[in-house]
Design an enzyme around this catalytic site. Structure first.
Site, PDB file in Angstrom:
ATOM      1  N   SER A   1     -70.586  30.595 -72.137  1.00 45.16           N
ATOM      2  CA  SER A   1     -71.385  29.487 -72.528  1.00 45.16           C
ATOM      3  C   SER A   1     -71.215  29.023 -74.057  1.00 45.16           C
ATOM      4  CB  SER A   1     -72.887  29.870 -72.402  1.00 45.16           C
ATOM      5  OG  SER A   1     -73.294  29.977 -70.999  1.00 45.16           O
TER       6      SER A   1
ATOM      7  N   HIS B   1     -75.101  29.775 -77.611  1.00 45.22           N
ATOM      8  CA  HIS B   1     -75.214  28.518 -77.517  1.00 45.22           C
ATOM      9  C   HIS B   1     -74.969  27.594 -79.016  1.00 45.22           C
ATOM     10  CE1 HIS B   1     -76.604  28.478 -73.213  1.00 45.22           C
ATOM     11  NE2 HIS B   1     -75.756  29.428 -73.333  1.00 45.22           N
TER      12      HIS B   1
END
Length: 294
Positions: free
Chosen positions: A199, A245
């Protein structure tokens, strides 16, 4: 006595190109007089020259490679613009299958700061010298939904971005973003918490894609809407590492800007210099956190 067009003795005995002997040609290098085919011709002030004479510095005009089409970031246009994206997906899938076969492998590859955490003496984790976890965690997944969502995002974002930047620059953005996500997670997350997944790198592709679309004057609303949705999920789901992230997103914005806005005359220096600067920050974060945990 009449002859058919093209049957003159000269046409029947044309020499072959010195680099491609199977290709007949009537053109010769104006410097060394070797026969050259259209692919090998380099324009000179008078006639054409061969690539060897140009490289030796005795010819005029650019080398053949400089005439190849380039991406907006200066990368070479290739026949398969998604090759590296396919390779990255393949690596992620291979590790996922390996983890399915041996679940304990996830513990060995995931990002763990220090375990057991202080005040106990840690026996594993990045703080104990297992720096490889910062990289392996970028490619490891345990759940079907996790790898499915990430690989779908990688295909949608990675393919067009690879085509726009070129393979080497695209890979640089991906790796630097992934490492930045791992470093921020290592710095801010609980040391005993294990994190894994692509991610961080994919959020970096989000950032680089937004910069590219802005550079090309495309409508940013679709990518911004998609990014907002992902950020809502990031902060709304407690099991997701928001640090990875955000770290990947910021690194993607910075490296993406360096890739598409670098001045042409020193493009490579600015592009890879930007990546090196972000990596330097990554190293600082790792050193700071390691000092805190040891």
């Amino acid at each position: 006595m009449n002859q058919e067009a093209g049957s003159t003795p000269e046409a029947q005995n044309l020499p072959g190109c010195y680099r491609h002997p199977d290709r007949e040609t009537g053109i010769r290098c104006t410097r060394c007089e070797r026969p050259i085919c259209p692919e090998c011709m380099v324009s000179a002030s008078v006639g054409f020259q061969c690539p060897d004479c140009v490289r030796d510095g005795g010819g005029q005009g650019p080398a053949p490679a400089t005439a190849r089409p380039r991406t907006i970031a200066g990368g070479t246009v290739t026949a398969d613009p998604r090759l590296f994206t396919k390779i990255l997906i393949g690596i992620n899938l291979a590790l996922f299958i390996a983890i399915l076969g041996k679940p304990s492998l996830a513990d060995d590859l995931s990002l763990v700061g220090a375990y057991p955490p202080p005040p106990f003496t840690s026996t594993e984790g990045v703080a104990t010298g297992q720096y490889y976890r910062l990289v392996t965690s970028m490619f490891a997944h345990q759940q079907y939904w996790h790898i499915g969502f990430n690989m779908l995002s990688l295909w949608w974002l990675g393919g067009p971005l690879e085509a726009a930047l070129g393979r080497a620059r695209y890979l640089a953005v991906y790796i630097v973003s992934g490492l930045a996500g791992s470093a921020l997670a290592y710095l801010l997350a609980s040391p005993g918490t294990g994190t894994l997944g692509a991610s961080g790198a994919i959020f970096g592709l989000f950032g680089a894609t937004a910069v590219l679309m802005r550079r090309l004057n495309y409508d940013l609303r679709p990518i911004i809407a998609l990014l907002v949705i992902n950020l809502i999920i990031t902060f709304g789901w407690s099991s997701i590492s928001w640090q990875a992230h955000i770290g990947g997103l910021v690194a993607g914005l910075i490296t993406g800007y360096g890739m598409v806005h670098a001045p042409r005359e020193r493009r490579a220096l600015v592009q890879y210099g930007t990546c090196a600067l972000v990596l330097a920050v990554v190293v600082v974060m790792i050193l700071v956190r390691t000092a805190q945990l040891t």
